[in-house]
Enzyme design. Structure first.
Site, PDB file in Angstrom:
ATOM      1  N   GLU A 214       0.979  -0.813  -0.390  1.00 48.45           N
ATOM      2  CA  GLU A 214      -0.190   0.326   0.339  1.00 48.45           C
ATOM      3  C   GLU A 214       0.803   1.235   0.365  1.00 48.45           C
ATOM      4  O   GLU A 214       2.197   1.585   0.163  1.00 48.45           O
ATOM      5  CB  GLU A 214      -0.598   0.102   1.037  1.00 48.45           C
ATOM      6  CG  GLU A 214      -1.016  -1.317   1.606  1.00 48.45           C
ATOM      7  CD  GLU A 214      -2.615  -1.365   2.877  1.00 48.45           C
ATOM      8  OE1 GLU A 214      -2.503  -0.722   3.509  1.00 48.45           O
ATOM      9  OE2 GLU A 214      -3.076  -2.405   3.234  1.00 48.45           O
ATOM     10  N   GLU A 325     -10.058   6.220   3.903  1.00 43.87           N
ATOM     11  CA  GLU A 325     -10.586   5.444   4.294  1.00 43.87           C
ATOM     12  C   GLU A 325     -10.493   6.518   5.959  1.00 43.87           C
ATOM     13  O   GLU A 325      -9.525   7.244   5.779  1.00 43.87           O
ATOM     14  CB  GLU A 325      -9.684   3.923   4.736  1.00 43.87           C
ATOM     15  CG  GLU A 325      -9.719   3.524   5.550  1.00 43.87           C
ATOM     16  CD  GLU A 325      -9.158   2.094   6.385  1.00 43.87           C
ATOM     17  OE1 GLU A 325      -7.961   2.211   5.502  1.00 43.87           O
ATOM     18  OE2 GLU A 325      -9.202   1.924   7.289  1.00 43.87           O
TER      19      GLU A 325
END
Ligand SMILES: *[C@@H]1O[C@H](CO)[C@@H](O)[C@H](O)[C@H]1NC(C)=O
Ligand SMILES: *[C@@H]1O[C@H](CO)[C@@H](O)[C@H](O)[C@H]1NC(C)=O
Ligand SMILES: *[C@@H]1O[C@H](CO)[C@@H](O)[C@H](O)[C@H]1NC(C)=O
Ligand SMILES: *[C@@H]1O[C@H](CO)[C@@H](O)[C@H](O)[C@H]1NC(C)=O
Length: 405
Positions: A214, A325
Site C-alpha cells: 500500500e 478510508e
C-alpha cells in the site's frame, strides 16, 4: 488527635515486604516497557551519517543504506540491495498530462530545503519516544489495527469493522502486478486518535494470511504527533494481525532513494476552490526479481519489499483498490467529524472534492492499463460518498452532518 498505630493487627515487617514486592513488580513492569521502548528506538533510529532538521520540526537522519531497519530481519541478513528496478512498467497515460486548472509545481518534502542525504544513504524520519508511547503497546507501534481489511468481497462486508469506513473503487478477478494513480492532496481535519487517508492497495490471499502492499497520504496524529499530511507506505502478510507496518517502522521495506523520506510531510496542499496539487504513486512487481517497488512522483524509485514477503502475490495480486478510508472511533455514538479527502462530497467536483484519477493496473506483461471493470465499495454514503466522471474518481465527505448523525 494523636494517631495510634496498633502493632497487634499484623506484622509491620510483613506489610513492608508486601509494599516492597508490589512496588518491585510495578517497577519491573515499568522498566520492561521502558527497556522495550529504548530497544525499539535504538532499532529504528540508526546511527546517522548526517542529520537534517526540517523547517516543520522533523528530524531526518541520513542512514547508510545497509544500516536501515530492514536488515535487522534475520532473513534479510545477506540480502543484496537491488539499487534500481530492472524494468519500469510502460505507461498508458501520458506522464506529462496535466489537468486544466492544475498547478504544475511538483510537490516537495520540506526537509529538502535544509539539505540533502548523500549517495548510499537514505533519509529516515527520526522516531521520538513519545511517538512510541502513544501506541497501544510497543508491539503495535506503527501498525494498522486488526481486522480492518478493506475487503469488499468477503462475507464480513463488515458493517464497518471497528469504525473503519471506506469510499473506494476496486478491480478484482485478474492478476495484478501493480497499481498506479494520481491523487490530489488535502489536509482533512481529523479527530484526535483517528486518521484519514487516500491510498492504493494491491492485495492477495485469504483474510488470515492476506498480503497487501500500500502507498498513499494520510493525516494521523497518533502516529506522527501532528495533523500534517504525510506520505506513507504500508504492508502486511497476515491481514494486519502481527506482521507489517507503516514506512520503515519494522524490518521489511528496503529503501534505496536518498530523495524522499517516508512519513515526511507533503506540501503544498490543495485548497478548496483554489489550486489543486497532486501526487503520483505506483507500486509494481519487478518482472526480473519479483520485488514489489514503490515510486513516488517522477523521482527515483523509492525502494521495494522483497518478493519473499508476499507468497500470495507471487503471481500478482487478485484485488486492487484506490480511494479513501477513515476510522471513526465513536462508532456507537454520534458520527465523528473526521473528514475524508477535502471534507466535501464528490458531487462538488473538480477543485472542491478529492479524487484519484488515471487509475491503472500493471498486467502480466508489465504494461500499465486501465482496469477493465471497477466496482465501488462505499460503506457510509451519507457520511462519505463516491462518484466517477471520466478518468476521475471523486470521493470523500465531511463525516458528521444532518444525514450522518
Ligand atoms: C548468510 O550467509 C552466511 C555466510 O555465507 C550463512 O552462514 C548464513 O546461513 C546466511 N544467512 C541467511 C539467512 O541466508
Ligand atoms: C492542526 O493542528 C493545529 C495545531 O494544533 C491547529 O491549529 C490546526 O487547526 C489543525 N488543522 C487541522 C486541519 O486540523
Ligand atoms: C461520541 O458520541 C457521544 C454520544 O452520541 C457524544 O456525546 C460525543 O460527543 C461523541 N464524541 C465525539 C468525539 O464525537
Ligand atoms: C452518493 O453519490 C451517488 C452517485 O453520485 C448519488 O447518487 C447519491 O445520491 C449520493 N448519496 C448521498 C447520500 O449523497
Amino acid at each position: 488527635m494523636k494517631a495510634h498505630v496498633s502493632m497487634s493487627h499484623g506484622s509491620p515487617a510483613l506489610l513492608l515486604v508486601m509494599i516492597f514486592l508490589c512496588c518491585i513488580e510495578s517497577m519491573v513492569q515499568a522498566t520492561t516497557s521502558q527497556l522495550e521502548v529504548r530497544q525499539l528506538l535504538k532499532r529504528l533510529n540508526k546511527p546517522a551519517i548526517k542529520t537534517i532538521k526540517s523547517p516543520d520540526g522533523d528530524i531526518i537522519d541520513c542512514v547508510h543504506i545497509y544500516h536501515q531497519p530492514a536488515f535487522d530481519h534475520p532473513l534479510l541478513k545477506n540480502h543484496t540491495v537491488q539499487m534500481r528496478p530492472s524494468i519500469p512498467p510502460s505507461g498508458l497515460y501520458d506522464e506529462n498530462e496535466v489537468a486544466s486548472n492544475m498547478e504544475t509545481s511538483s510537490i516537495h518534502q520540506l526537509w529538502r530545503q535544509n539539505g540533502w542525504c548523500p549517495e548510499n544513504t537514505i533519509p529516515i524520519k527520526r522516531t521520538k519516544k513519545d511517538d512510541v508511547l502513544r501506541a497501544s503497546s510497543v508491539e503495535r507501534y506503527g501498525k494498522k489495527s486488526h481486522r480492518t481489511i478493506p475487503n469488499p468481497i468477503s462475507s464480513y462486508m463488515q458493517e464497518i469493522v471497528q469504525g473503519h469506513e471506506h469510499a473506494l473503487v476496486y478491480a478484482q478477478g485478474g492478476f495484478y502486478y501493480g497499481a498506479k494513480a494520481i491523487m490530489n492532496v488535502w489536509n482533512p481535519k481529523v479527530e484526535q486518535n483517528e486518521f484519514s487517508l487516500t491510498q492504493l492497495w494491491v492485495m492477495g490471499g485469504p483474510d488470515e494470511l492476506l498480503d497487501s502492499v500500500e502507498a498513499g497520504w494520510h493525516v494521523y496524529q497518533n502516529l506522527h504527533d501532528d495533523n500534517k499530511t504525510r506520505l506513507f507506505t504500508y504492508w502486511t502478510q497476515d491481514g494486519y494481525q502481527s506482521t507489517g507496518c507503516y514506512n520503515l517502522i519494522c524490518p521489511g521495506f528496503i529503501q534505496v532513494s536518498n530523495e524522499v523520506a517516508l512519513g515526511a510531510a507533503i506540501e503544498p496542499i490543495s485548497t478548496y476552490d483554489g489550486p489543486q496539487y497532486e501526487i503520483t504513486l505506483q507500486v509494481w512487481k519487478d518482472p526480473k526479481t519479483g520485488n514489489w517497488w514503490v515510486q513516488y512522483e517522477n523521482l527515483s524509485p523509492l525502494g521495494y519489499w522483497p518478493a519473499s514477503l508476499f507468497p500470495f502475490l507471487t503471481n500478482g495480486g487478485s484485488l486492487v483498490e484506490w480511494g479513501g478510508e477513515v476510522v471513526n472511533y465513536n462508532f456507537s455514538g454520534q458520527h465523528t467529524t473526521t473528514k475524508m479527502g477535502s471534507g466535501h462530497f464528490p458531487g462538488e467536483g473538480f477543485g472542491k472534492a478529492s479524487y484519484v484519477r488515471n487509475i491503472q493496473i500493471v498486467d502480466q506483461s508489465n504494461n500499465l492499463q486501465a482496469p477493465q471493470r471497477i466496482e465501488t465499495f462505499n460503506t457510509r454514503p451519507t457520511c462519505y460518498n463516491l462518484s466517477h466522471a471520466d478518468n476521475y474518481i471523486y470521493f470523500g465527505g465531511p463525516g458528521k452532518n444532518p444525514n450522518c448523525p
